[in-house]
Design an enzyme around this catalytic site. Sequence first.
Site, PDB file in Angstrom:
ATOM      1  N   LYS A   1       1.033  -1.245   0.135  1.00  0.00           N
ATOM      2  CA  LYS A   1      -0.114  -0.046  -0.031  1.00  0.00           C
ATOM      3  C   LYS A   1       0.716   1.197   0.040  1.00  0.00           C
ATOM      4  O   LYS A   1       1.945   1.149   0.290  1.00  0.00           O
ATOM      5  CB  LYS A   1      -0.872  -0.045   1.290  1.00  0.00           C
ATOM      6  CG  LYS A   1      -2.033  -1.173   1.145  1.00  0.00           C
ATOM      7  CD  LYS A   1      -2.848  -1.141   2.406  1.00  0.00           C
ATOM      8  CE  LYS A   1      -3.886  -2.103   2.275  1.00  0.00           C
ATOM      9  NZ  LYS A   1      -4.984  -2.030   3.437  1.00  0.00           N
TER      10      LYS A   1
ATOM     11  N   PHE B   1     -15.930   3.036   6.659  1.00  0.00           N
ATOM     12  CA  PHE B   1     -14.617   3.595   6.370  1.00  0.00           C
ATOM     13  C   PHE B   1     -14.156   3.511   4.809  1.00  0.00           C
ATOM     14  O   PHE B   1     -13.193   3.867   4.306  1.00  0.00           O
ATOM     15  CB  PHE B   1     -13.609   2.434   7.165  1.00  0.00           C
ATOM     16  CG  PHE B   1     -13.701   0.871   6.509  1.00  0.00           C
ATOM     17  CD1 PHE B   1     -13.413   0.675   5.330  1.00  0.00           C
ATOM     18  CD2 PHE B   1     -14.441   0.071   7.320  1.00  0.00           C
ATOM     19  CE1 PHE B   1     -13.484  -0.771   4.909  1.00  0.00           C
ATOM     20  CE2 PHE B   1     -14.679  -1.190   6.888  1.00  0.00           C
ATOM     21  CZ  PHE B   1     -14.176  -1.748   5.753  1.00  0.00           C
TER      22      PHE B   1
ATOM     23  N   THR C   1      -4.509  -7.249  11.030  1.00  0.00           N
ATOM     24  CA  THR C   1      -5.045  -6.196  10.227  1.00  0.00           C
ATOM     25  C   THR C   1      -4.685  -4.780  11.101  1.00  0.00           C
ATOM     26  O   THR C   1      -4.109  -3.892  10.513  1.00  0.00           O
ATOM     27  CB  THR C   1      -6.393  -5.955  10.118  1.00  0.00           C
ATOM     28  OG1 THR C   1      -6.797  -7.266   9.417  1.00  0.00           O
ATOM     29  CG2 THR C   1      -6.940  -4.954   9.484  1.00  0.00           C
TER      30      THR C   1
ATOM     31  N   ARG D   1       3.223  -6.056   9.098  1.00  0.00           N
ATOM     32  CA  ARG D   1       2.333  -4.896   9.681  1.00  0.00           C
ATOM     33  C   ARG D   1       3.150  -4.567  10.941  1.00  0.00           C
ATOM     34  O   ARG D   1       2.981  -3.216  11.464  1.00  0.00           O
ATOM     35  CB  ARG D   1       0.863  -5.249   9.887  1.00  0.00           C
ATOM     36  CG  ARG D   1       0.225  -5.342   8.453  1.00  0.00           C
ATOM     37  CD  ARG D   1      -1.238  -5.807   8.576  1.00  0.00           C
ATOM     38  NE  ARG D   1      -1.902  -5.377   7.405  1.00  0.00           N
ATOM     39  CZ  ARG D   1      -3.036  -6.483   6.831  1.00  0.00           C
ATOM     40  NH1 ARG D   1      -3.245  -7.363   7.585  1.00  0.00           N
ATOM     41  NH2 ARG D   1      -3.494  -6.261   5.647  1.00  0.00           N
TER      42      ARG D   1
ATOM     43  N   HIS E   1      -2.030  -5.567   1.799  1.00  0.00           N
ATOM     44  CA  HIS E   1      -3.475  -6.365   1.654  1.00  0.00           C
ATOM     45  C   HIS E   1      -2.913  -7.589   1.198  1.00  0.00           C
ATOM     46  O   HIS E   1      -1.922  -7.780   0.378  1.00  0.00           O
ATOM     47  CB  HIS E   1      -4.160  -5.657   0.364  1.00  0.00           C
ATOM     48  CG  HIS E   1      -5.415  -6.451  -0.060  1.00  0.00           C
ATOM     49  ND1 HIS E   1      -6.458  -6.514   0.902  1.00  0.00           N
ATOM     50  CD2 HIS E   1      -5.421  -7.160  -1.115  1.00  0.00           C
ATOM     51  CE1 HIS E   1      -7.379  -7.444  -0.041  1.00  0.00           C
ATOM     52  NE2 HIS E   1      -6.645  -8.041  -1.094  1.00  0.00           N
TER      53      HIS E   1
END
Length: 143
Positions: free
Chosen positions: A11, A59, A93, A104, A117
């Site tokens: 991302k 969101f 997440t 992450r 993702h």
Amino acid sequence: MAIERTLSIIKPDAVGGNHIGAIYSRFEEAGLKIVGAKMLHLDDEKAGGFYAEHKERPFYNDLVSFMTSGPVVVSVLEGENAIAKHREIMGATNPAEAAEGTIRKDFASSIDENAVHGSDSAESAKREIAYFFSDNEVLDRTR
């Protein structure tokens, strides 16, 4: 064990943080092969279409805005149990809940800007890969 393919998106936050190489290294160290890759700057239509299943969620607009805020790297990863392996490497997440050593935990700053993702099922992987790649853009790697 089954050889699978899964979609990965690095991302805008991770691309902007210059983490592409480090993230790719994690994939390869886990035995996943990169069989398709491209860098894109998504527009509202492309990002909105990809996340269409979330259109009614609160969101959604922020997600589309974030995904269009800078370049992304979309990749097709292949390997034994690639979907589960990729999700394990990514981590939870929410980076605050992600295990040490996951992408992450190491590269994401928040649940909204969480670096990567990954497809969550074989059905999603097939749909998501086809969204970004034509058949001739995903290659067999026999060497």
